[in-house]
Scaffold this motif. Structure first.
Motif, PDB file in Angstrom:
ATOM      1  N   ALA A 194      37.566  30.548  37.913  1.00  0.00           N
ATOM      2  CA  ALA A 194      38.806  29.942  38.267  1.00  0.00           C
ATOM      3  C   ALA A 194      39.037  30.015  39.919  1.00  0.00           C
ATOM      4  CB  ALA A 194      40.092  30.744  37.695  1.00  0.00           C
ATOM      5  N   ILE A 195      38.471  31.216  40.293  1.00  0.00           N
ATOM      6  CA  ILE A 195      38.420  31.435  41.899  1.00  0.00           C
ATOM      7  C   ILE A 195      37.473  30.263  42.648  1.00  0.00           C
ATOM      8  CG2 ILE A 195      37.800  33.016  43.664  1.00  0.00           C
ATOM      9  CD1 ILE A 195      38.698  35.185  42.070  1.00  0.00           C
ATOM     10  N   VAL A 196      36.487  30.113  42.022  1.00  0.00           N
ATOM     11  CA  VAL A 196      35.325  29.498  42.676  1.00  0.00           C
ATOM     12  C   VAL A 196      35.860  27.576  42.622  1.00  0.00           C
ATOM     13  CG1 VAL A 196      33.176  28.321  42.257  1.00  0.00           C
ATOM     14  CG2 VAL A 196      33.398  30.820  42.186  1.00  0.00           C
ATOM     15  N   THR A 197      36.377  27.271  41.425  1.00  0.00           N
ATOM     16  CA  THR A 197      37.182  26.317  41.406  1.00  0.00           C
ATOM     17  C   THR A 197      38.102  25.855  42.248  1.00  0.00           C
ATOM     18  OG1 THR A 197      36.410  26.222  38.948  1.00  0.00           O
ATOM     19  CG2 THR A 197      38.038  24.484  39.799  1.00  0.00           C
ATOM     20  N   GLN A 198      39.106  26.753  42.514  1.00  0.00           N
ATOM     21  CA  GLN A 198      40.051  26.642  43.462  1.00  0.00           C
ATOM     22  C   GLN A 198      39.474  26.733  45.014  1.00  0.00           C
ATOM     23  OE1 GLN A 198      43.343  29.256  42.904  1.00  0.00           O
ATOM     24  NE2 GLN A 198      43.933  28.054  41.092  1.00  0.00           N
ATOM     25  N   VAL A 199      38.491  27.650  45.202  1.00  0.00           N
ATOM     26  CA  VAL A 199      38.133  27.558  46.543  1.00  0.00           C
ATOM     27  C   VAL A 199      37.538  26.278  46.818  1.00  0.00           C
ATOM     28  CG1 VAL A 199      36.494  28.802  48.080  1.00  0.00           C
ATOM     29  CG2 VAL A 199      38.032  29.915  46.636  1.00  0.00           C
ATOM     30  N   GLY A 200      36.778  25.555  45.886  1.00  0.00           N
ATOM     31  CA  GLY A 200      35.910  24.454  46.000  1.00  0.00           C
ATOM     32  C   GLY A 200      36.781  23.224  46.108  1.00  0.00           C
ATOM     33  N   GLN A 201      38.105  23.395  45.575  1.00  0.00           N
ATOM     34  CA  GLN A 201      38.706  22.146  45.815  1.00  0.00           C
ATOM     35  C   GLN A 201      39.873  22.165  46.975  1.00  0.00           C
ATOM     36  OE1 GLN A 201      41.249  22.221  42.131  1.00  0.00           O
ATOM     37  NE2 GLN A 201      39.764  21.400  40.988  1.00  0.00           N
ATOM     38  N   ALA A 202      39.970  23.305  47.523  1.00  0.00           N
ATOM     39  CA  ALA A 202      40.678  23.582  48.509  1.00  0.00           C
ATOM     40  C   ALA A 202      40.026  23.257  50.061  1.00  0.00           C
ATOM     41  CB  ALA A 202      41.276  25.042  48.864  1.00  0.00           C
ATOM     42  N   GLU A 203      40.533  22.789  51.206  1.00  0.00           N
ATOM     43  CA  GLU A 203      39.824  22.354  52.272  1.00  0.00           C
ATOM     44  C   GLU A 203      39.100  23.706  52.933  1.00  0.00           C
ATOM     45  OE1 GLU A 203      40.554  19.352  54.424  1.00  0.00           O
ATOM     46  OE2 GLU A 203      41.091  18.419  52.497  1.00  0.00           O
ATOM     47  N   GLY A 204      40.067  24.571  53.005  1.00  0.00           N
ATOM     48  CA  GLY A 204      39.367  26.110  53.491  1.00  0.00           C
ATOM     49  C   GLY A 204      39.072  27.143  52.318  1.00  0.00           C
ATOM     50  N   ILE A 205      39.359  28.152  52.787  1.00  0.00           N
ATOM     51  CA  ILE A 205      39.494  29.355  51.757  1.00  0.00           C
ATOM     52  C   ILE A 205      40.968  29.836  51.616  1.00  0.00           C
ATOM     53  CG2 ILE A 205      38.856  31.794  51.283  1.00  0.00           C
ATOM     54  CD1 ILE A 205      36.106  31.352  52.728  1.00  0.00           C
ATOM     55  N   PRO A 206      41.568  29.376  50.688  1.00  0.00           N
ATOM     56  CA  PRO A 206      42.805  29.870  50.433  1.00  0.00           C
ATOM     57  C   PRO A 206      43.180  31.335  49.998  1.00  0.00           C
ATOM     58  CG  PRO A 206      42.338  28.694  48.576  1.00  0.00           C
ATOM     59  CD  PRO A 206      41.022  28.544  49.371  1.00  0.00           C
ATOM     60  N   PRO A 207      43.821  32.187  50.643  1.00  0.00           N
ATOM     61  CA  PRO A 207      43.757  33.574  50.436  1.00  0.00           C
ATOM     62  C   PRO A 207      44.651  33.962  49.044  1.00  0.00           C
ATOM     63  CG  PRO A 207      45.391  33.001  52.143  1.00  0.00           C
ATOM     64  CD  PRO A 207      44.661  31.784  51.650  1.00  0.00           C
ATOM     65  N   LEU A 208      45.641  33.055  48.670  1.00  0.00           N
ATOM     66  CA  LEU A 208      46.546  33.506  47.427  1.00  0.00           C
ATOM     67  C   LEU A 208      45.404  33.475  46.116  1.00  0.00           C
ATOM     68  CD1 LEU A 208      48.904  34.464  46.529  1.00  0.00           C
ATOM     69  CD2 LEU A 208      49.691  31.974  46.027  1.00  0.00           C
ATOM     70  N   PRO A 209      44.786  32.402  45.876  1.00  0.00           N
ATOM     71  CA  PRO A 209      43.753  32.369  44.733  1.00  0.00           C
ATOM     72  C   PRO A 209      42.843  33.705  44.635  1.00  0.00           C
ATOM     73  CG  PRO A 209      44.280  30.301  45.566  1.00  0.00           C
ATOM     74  CD  PRO A 209      44.781  31.174  46.771  1.00  0.00           C
ATOM     75  N   VAL A 210      42.240  33.758  45.909  1.00  0.00           N
ATOM     76  CA  VAL A 210      41.270  34.706  46.043  1.00  0.00           C
ATOM     77  C   VAL A 210      41.976  36.131  45.847  1.00  0.00           C
ATOM     78  CG1 VAL A 210      39.702  35.865  47.638  1.00  0.00           C
ATOM     79  CG2 VAL A 210      39.798  33.490  47.551  1.00  0.00           C
ATOM     80  N   PHE A 211      43.003  36.590  46.426  1.00  0.00           N
ATOM     81  CA  PHE A 211      44.000  37.623  46.160  1.00  0.00           C
ATOM     82  C   PHE A 211      44.050  37.894  44.697  1.00  0.00           C
ATOM     83  CE2 PHE A 211      48.020  39.765  45.980  1.00  0.00           C
ATOM     84  CZ  PHE A 211      47.553  41.230  46.149  1.00  0.00           C
ATOM     85  N   LEU A 212      44.636  36.869  44.109  1.00  0.00           N
ATOM     86  CA  LEU A 212      45.141  37.148  42.619  1.00  0.00           C
ATOM     87  C   LEU A 212      44.111  37.094  41.762  1.00  0.00           C
ATOM     88  CD1 LEU A 212      48.060  34.370  42.416  1.00  0.00           C
ATOM     89  CD2 LEU A 212      48.194  36.765  42.588  1.00  0.00           C
ATOM     90  N   GLY A 213      42.848  36.391  42.063  1.00  0.00           N
ATOM     91  CA  GLY A 213      41.787  36.724  41.308  1.00  0.00           C
ATOM     92  C   GLY A 213      41.109  38.112  41.533  1.00  0.00           C
ATOM     93  N   LEU A 214      41.222  38.793  42.621  1.00  0.00           N
ATOM     94  CA  LEU A 214      40.576  39.939  42.732  1.00  0.00           C
ATOM     95  C   LEU A 214      41.711  41.200  42.311  1.00  0.00           C
ATOM     96  CD1 LEU A 214      39.475  39.991  46.347  1.00  0.00           C
ATOM     97  CD2 LEU A 214      38.235  40.166  44.238  1.00  0.00           C
ATOM     98  N   LEU A 215      43.053  40.760  41.934  1.00  0.00           N
ATOM     99  CA  LEU A 215      44.205  41.442  41.520  1.00  0.00           C
ATOM    100  C   LEU A 215      43.677  41.399  40.017  1.00  0.00           C
ATOM    101  CD1 LEU A 215      46.402  43.309  41.749  1.00  0.00           C
ATOM    102  CD2 LEU A 215      47.861  41.322  41.616  1.00  0.00           C
ATOM    103  N   GLY A 216      43.405  40.316  39.306  1.00  0.00           N
ATOM    104  CA  GLY A 216      43.277  40.053  37.944  1.00  0.00           C
ATOM    105  C   GLY A 216      41.951  41.037  37.466  1.00  0.00           C
ATOM    106  N   ILE A 217      41.010  40.902  38.303  1.00  0.00           N
ATOM    107  CA  ILE A 217      39.622  41.619  38.032  1.00  0.00           C
ATOM    108  C   ILE A 217      40.011  43.144  38.075  1.00  0.00           C
ATOM    109  CG2 ILE A 217      37.078  42.415  38.941  1.00  0.00           C
ATOM    110  CD1 ILE A 217      36.900  39.358  39.861  1.00  0.00           C
ATOM    111  N   VAL A 218      40.882  43.484  38.789  1.00  0.00           N
ATOM    112  CA  VAL A 218      41.119  45.033  39.029  1.00  0.00           C
ATOM    113  C   VAL A 218      41.951  45.377  37.777  1.00  0.00           C
ATOM    114  CG1 VAL A 218      42.622  46.686  40.257  1.00  0.00           C
ATOM    115  CG2 VAL A 218      41.035  45.193  41.467  1.00  0.00           C
ATOM    116  N   LEU A 219      42.733  44.456  37.269  1.00  0.00           N
ATOM    117  CA  LEU A 219      43.641  44.810  36.190  1.00  0.00           C
ATOM    118  C   LEU A 219      42.734  44.583  34.894  1.00  0.00           C
ATOM    119  CD1 LEU A 219      46.905  42.855  36.751  1.00  0.00           C
ATOM    120  CD2 LEU A 219      46.580  45.295  36.674  1.00  0.00           C
ATOM    121  N   LEU A 220      41.740  43.806  34.797  1.00  0.00           N
ATOM    122  CA  LEU A 220      41.021  43.854  33.777  1.00  0.00           C
ATOM    123  C   LEU A 220      40.204  45.136  33.475  1.00  0.00           C
ATOM    124  CD1 LEU A 220      39.269  40.185  33.622  1.00  0.00           C
ATOM    125  CD2 LEU A 220      40.502  41.538  31.746  1.00  0.00           C
ATOM    126  N   ILE A 221      39.477  45.504  34.800  1.00  0.00           N
ATOM    127  CA  ILE A 221      38.888  46.814  34.667  1.00  0.00           C
ATOM    128  C   ILE A 221      39.764  47.976  34.277  1.00  0.00           C
ATOM    129  CG2 ILE A 221      37.748  48.174  36.379  1.00  0.00           C
ATOM    130  CD1 ILE A 221      36.767  45.948  38.098  1.00  0.00           C
TER     131      ILE A 221
END
Length: 131
Positions: A27-54
């Motif tokens: 999901a993070i790779v897809t959103q970063v690929g569709q965006a013009e730059g690197i959006p911080p919110l999807p990356v942050f939420l993805g990292l937060l999701g990984i931490v919660l999964l761990i």
């Protein structure tokens, strides 16, 4: 038999964790690929999701591990209790009976030794301050 079920639960938790991490990374790779730059919110939420999964998978695996250990301990206690015979664990012993307590109470108690006296101040030294 039931310990095997716990092992399978551990494997399922591990598989769900791996699938969740792969889905979040995708999901993070897809959103970063569709965006013009690197959006911080999807990356942050993805990292937060990984931490919660761990954290969640770690808690679940810890609970399963505690359950396996408790089951093994209970089975070991049943085996020991099932042996019976002349083992000291089979028959409970009466530890607290009235007669030994009376004997202990009747015995004279040793007197504690007095604390050693504090040595006096050496000659030539004076007290600097008083309270």
């Amino acid at each position: 038999m039931k310990a095997d079920v716990m092992v399978w639960v551990q494997r399922i938790v591990g598989a769900v964790f791996v699938i969740g991490v792969l889905a979040l990374v995708g999901a993070i790779v897809t959103q970063v690929g569709q965006a013009e730059g690197i959006p911080p919110l999807p990356v942050f939420l993805g990292l937060l999701g990984i931490v919660l999964l761990i954290l969640l998978s770690g808690c679940c695996l810890a609970l399963v591990s505690v359950a396996i250990s408790a089951r093994r301990g209970a089975e070991a206690l049943r085996r020991i209790a099932g042996q019976g015979g002349g083992s000291p664990l089979a028959a409970p012993a009466r530890v607290f009976t009235p007669s030994p307590l009376r004997e202990v109470a009747a015995e004279p108690q040793p007197q504690p030794e007095p604390a050693p006296a504090r040595p006096s101040r050496p000659a030539g030294r004076t007290l600097v301050a008083e309270r």
